[in-house]
Design a protein around this motif. Structure first.
Motif, PDB file in Angstrom:
ATOM      1  N   SER A 187       0.616  -1.250   0.259  1.00  0.00           N
ATOM      2  CA  SER A 187      -0.299  -0.063   0.227  1.00  0.00           C
ATOM      3  C   SER A 187       1.179   1.621  -0.286  1.00  0.00           C
ATOM      4  N   ILE A 188       0.138   2.208  -0.748  1.00  0.00           N
ATOM      5  CA  ILE A 188       1.058   3.489  -0.691  1.00  0.00           C
ATOM      6  C   ILE A 188       0.841   4.038   0.956  1.00  0.00           C
ATOM      7  N   TYR A 189       1.391   5.259   1.832  1.00  0.00           N
ATOM      8  CA  TYR A 189       1.850   4.231   2.641  1.00  0.00           C
ATOM      9  C   TYR A 189       1.818   6.298   3.451  1.00  0.00           C
ATOM     10  N   TYR A 190       1.422   6.576   4.888  1.00  0.00           N
ATOM     11  CA  TYR A 190       2.035   7.635   5.684  1.00  0.00           C
ATOM     12  C   TYR A 190       1.948   9.236   4.355  1.00  0.00           C
ATOM     13  N   GLY A 191       2.521  10.263   3.806  1.00  0.00           N
ATOM     14  CA  GLY A 191       1.865  11.373   2.809  1.00  0.00           C
ATOM     15  C   GLY A 191       2.275  11.195   1.268  1.00  0.00           C
ATOM     16  N   THR A 192       2.290   9.585   1.398  1.00  0.00           N
ATOM     17  CA  THR A 192       2.141   9.386   0.042  1.00  0.00           C
ATOM     18  C   THR A 192       0.231   9.133  -0.273  1.00  0.00           C
ATOM     19  N   LEU A 193      -0.260   8.594   0.633  1.00  0.00           N
ATOM     20  CA  LEU A 193      -1.503   7.800   0.920  1.00  0.00           C
ATOM     21  C   LEU A 193      -2.486   9.095   1.402  1.00  0.00           C
ATOM     22  N   LEU A 194      -1.443  10.193   1.924  1.00  0.00           N
ATOM     23  CA  LEU A 194      -2.711  10.970   2.236  1.00  0.00           C
ATOM     24  C   LEU A 194      -2.739  12.459   1.521  1.00  0.00           C
ATOM     25  N   GLY A 195      -1.737  11.803  -0.019  1.00  0.00           N
ATOM     26  CA  GLY A 195      -1.738  12.998  -1.143  1.00  0.00           C
ATOM     27  C   GLY A 195      -3.386  12.206  -1.876  1.00  0.00           C
ATOM     28  N   ALA A 196      -2.484  11.216  -2.216  1.00  0.00           N
ATOM     29  CA  ALA A 196      -3.401  10.549  -3.185  1.00  0.00           C
ATOM     30  C   ALA A 196      -4.841  10.486  -2.583  1.00  0.00           C
ATOM     31  N   ARG A 199      -6.244  12.969  -0.226  1.00  0.00           N
ATOM     32  CA  ARG A 199      -6.295  14.909  -0.483  1.00  0.00           C
ATOM     33  C   ARG A 199      -5.910  14.939  -1.931  1.00  0.00           C
ATOM     34  N   HIS A 200      -4.902  14.724  -2.754  1.00  0.00           N
ATOM     35  CA  HIS A 200      -4.550  16.229  -3.784  1.00  0.00           C
ATOM     36  C   HIS A 200      -5.632  14.652  -5.246  1.00  0.00           C
ATOM     37  N   LYS A 201      -5.554  13.537  -4.752  1.00  0.00           N
ATOM     38  CA  LYS A 201      -5.255  12.324  -5.833  1.00  0.00           C
ATOM     39  C   LYS A 201      -4.323  12.373  -6.419  1.00  0.00           C
ATOM     40  N   GLY A 202      -3.132  12.583  -6.011  1.00  0.00           N
ATOM     41  CA  GLY A 202      -1.235  12.872  -6.479  1.00  0.00           C
ATOM     42  C   GLY A 202      -0.747  13.799  -4.594  1.00  0.00           C
ATOM     43  N   PHE A 203       0.354  13.788  -5.421  1.00  0.00           N
ATOM     44  CA  PHE A 203       1.626  14.673  -4.593  1.00  0.00           C
ATOM     45  C   PHE A 203       1.247  14.891  -3.672  1.00  0.00           C
ATOM     46  N   ASP A 218       8.158  15.710  -1.564  1.00  0.00           N
ATOM     47  CA  ASP A 218       9.449  15.143  -2.990  1.00  0.00           C
ATOM     48  C   ASP A 218       9.579  13.727  -2.714  1.00  0.00           C
ATOM     49  N   ASP A 219       8.708  12.661  -2.391  1.00  0.00           N
ATOM     50  CA  ASP A 219       9.219  11.602  -1.734  1.00  0.00           C
ATOM     51  C   ASP A 219       7.795  10.418  -2.322  1.00  0.00           C
ATOM     52  N   ILE A 220       8.391   9.480  -2.052  1.00  0.00           N
ATOM     53  CA  ILE A 220       7.098   8.014  -2.193  1.00  0.00           C
ATOM     54  C   ILE A 220       7.435   7.357  -0.910  1.00  0.00           C
TER      55      ILE A 220
END
Length: 261
Positions: free
Chosen positions: A17-26, A28-32, A37-39
């Motif tokens: 699973s994407i995780y931490y800020g990457t999951l939050l970005g997905a 809340r922002h549908k992406g980064f 600056d990382d995944i």
């Protein structure tokens, strides 16, 4: 890089699973997140080990793990784009010489059910982490200021000696790696990325990361794997995660510069 790893995981039936800020970005922002600056991705320990075995032989990207790089400053693994170069602004950073644009790959390990045992286990893991962080050269004096690094070299030198007298970097790293697997993921009700499990917000049901509880989620126009309980995870870890932070806090947590080679 995420699309590349996603294909590897799906073709090898690996849970991730994407995780931490990457999951939050997905969510809340549908992406980064615009200032990220990382995944970050996470896998149950058995799948994590299988992915590392595959990536270690990969010629497109450079894998660095606690066990294939010596010395190595992290408790998790990183996948670097060899066409890029990372330059840290930290003194005594001990970043990988091959560091570039990266994906962080975290293992999920099992935890005991009782809170008292969880906390005791977390403190033990903290001690092992402190051991290898304080015996890796002058990493104990890392800072973004030459003055602060000089002070740390003096003030924290006794700590370095204390840990060094008990064992060298390899000793502490091996203790961390072996002890982290004390509670197997598959037979545990709870799990977490062990670097942070002394905080209750970082302890989750293992069922969240089972294959049947993963879904596809939009990320920069692609379909990427994420846990179905993303909302519960984000609320537990970030609180009111849909509210943007103040503008002055919309900055990266990493003080790096990245370059094309």
């Amino acid at each position: 890089m995420l699309i590349y790893v996603d294909k590897i995981c799906k073709s090898n039936d690996l849970r991730y699973s994407i995780y931490y800020g990457t999951l939050l970005g997905a969510v809340r922002h549908k992406g980064f997140i615009p200032w990220d600056d990382d995944i970050d991705i996470v896998l149950p320990r058995p799948d994590y080990e299988k992915l590392l075995y595959i990536l270690e032989k990969d010629l497109n990207y450079k894998l660095s793990t606690p066990m294939n790089e010596n010395p190595y400053r992290y408790t998790f693994s990183k996948l670097f784009d060899p066409k890029t170069k990372l330059v840290s602004k930290q003194i005594f950073d001990y970043e990988d010489k091959n560091a570039g644009v990266f994906i962080d790959i975290f293992p999920l390990d099992g935890l005991p059910d009782l809170k008292e045992e969880q906390y005791s286990f977390a403190l033990q893991m903290d001690m092992y982490k402190a051991g290898f962080m304080n015996t890796l050269g002058c990493l104990y004096a890392r800072s973004y200021s030459h003055f602060r690094s000089a002070i740390k070299l003096l003030v924290k030198f006794p700590t370095y000696i204390k840990y060094r007298n008990q064992g060298n970097y390899n000793y502490w790293r091996d203790m961390y790696e072996s002890y982290s697997q004390k509670y197997p993921f598959e037979s545990s009700n709870l799990c977490g990325h062990l670097e942070y499990v002394k905080y209750q917000k970082a302890i989750y049901p293992t069922s969240w990361f089972k294959k049947e509880n993963l879904q596809s989620i939009e990320f920069e126009g692609q379909k990427i794997s994420a846990i179905k309980n993303a909302d519960l995870f984000l609320e537990q870890y970030f609180g009111d995660y849909m509210t943007l932070p103040p503008e002055d806090e919309r900055v990266s947590n990493h003080l790096y510069d990245f370059y094309w080679k």
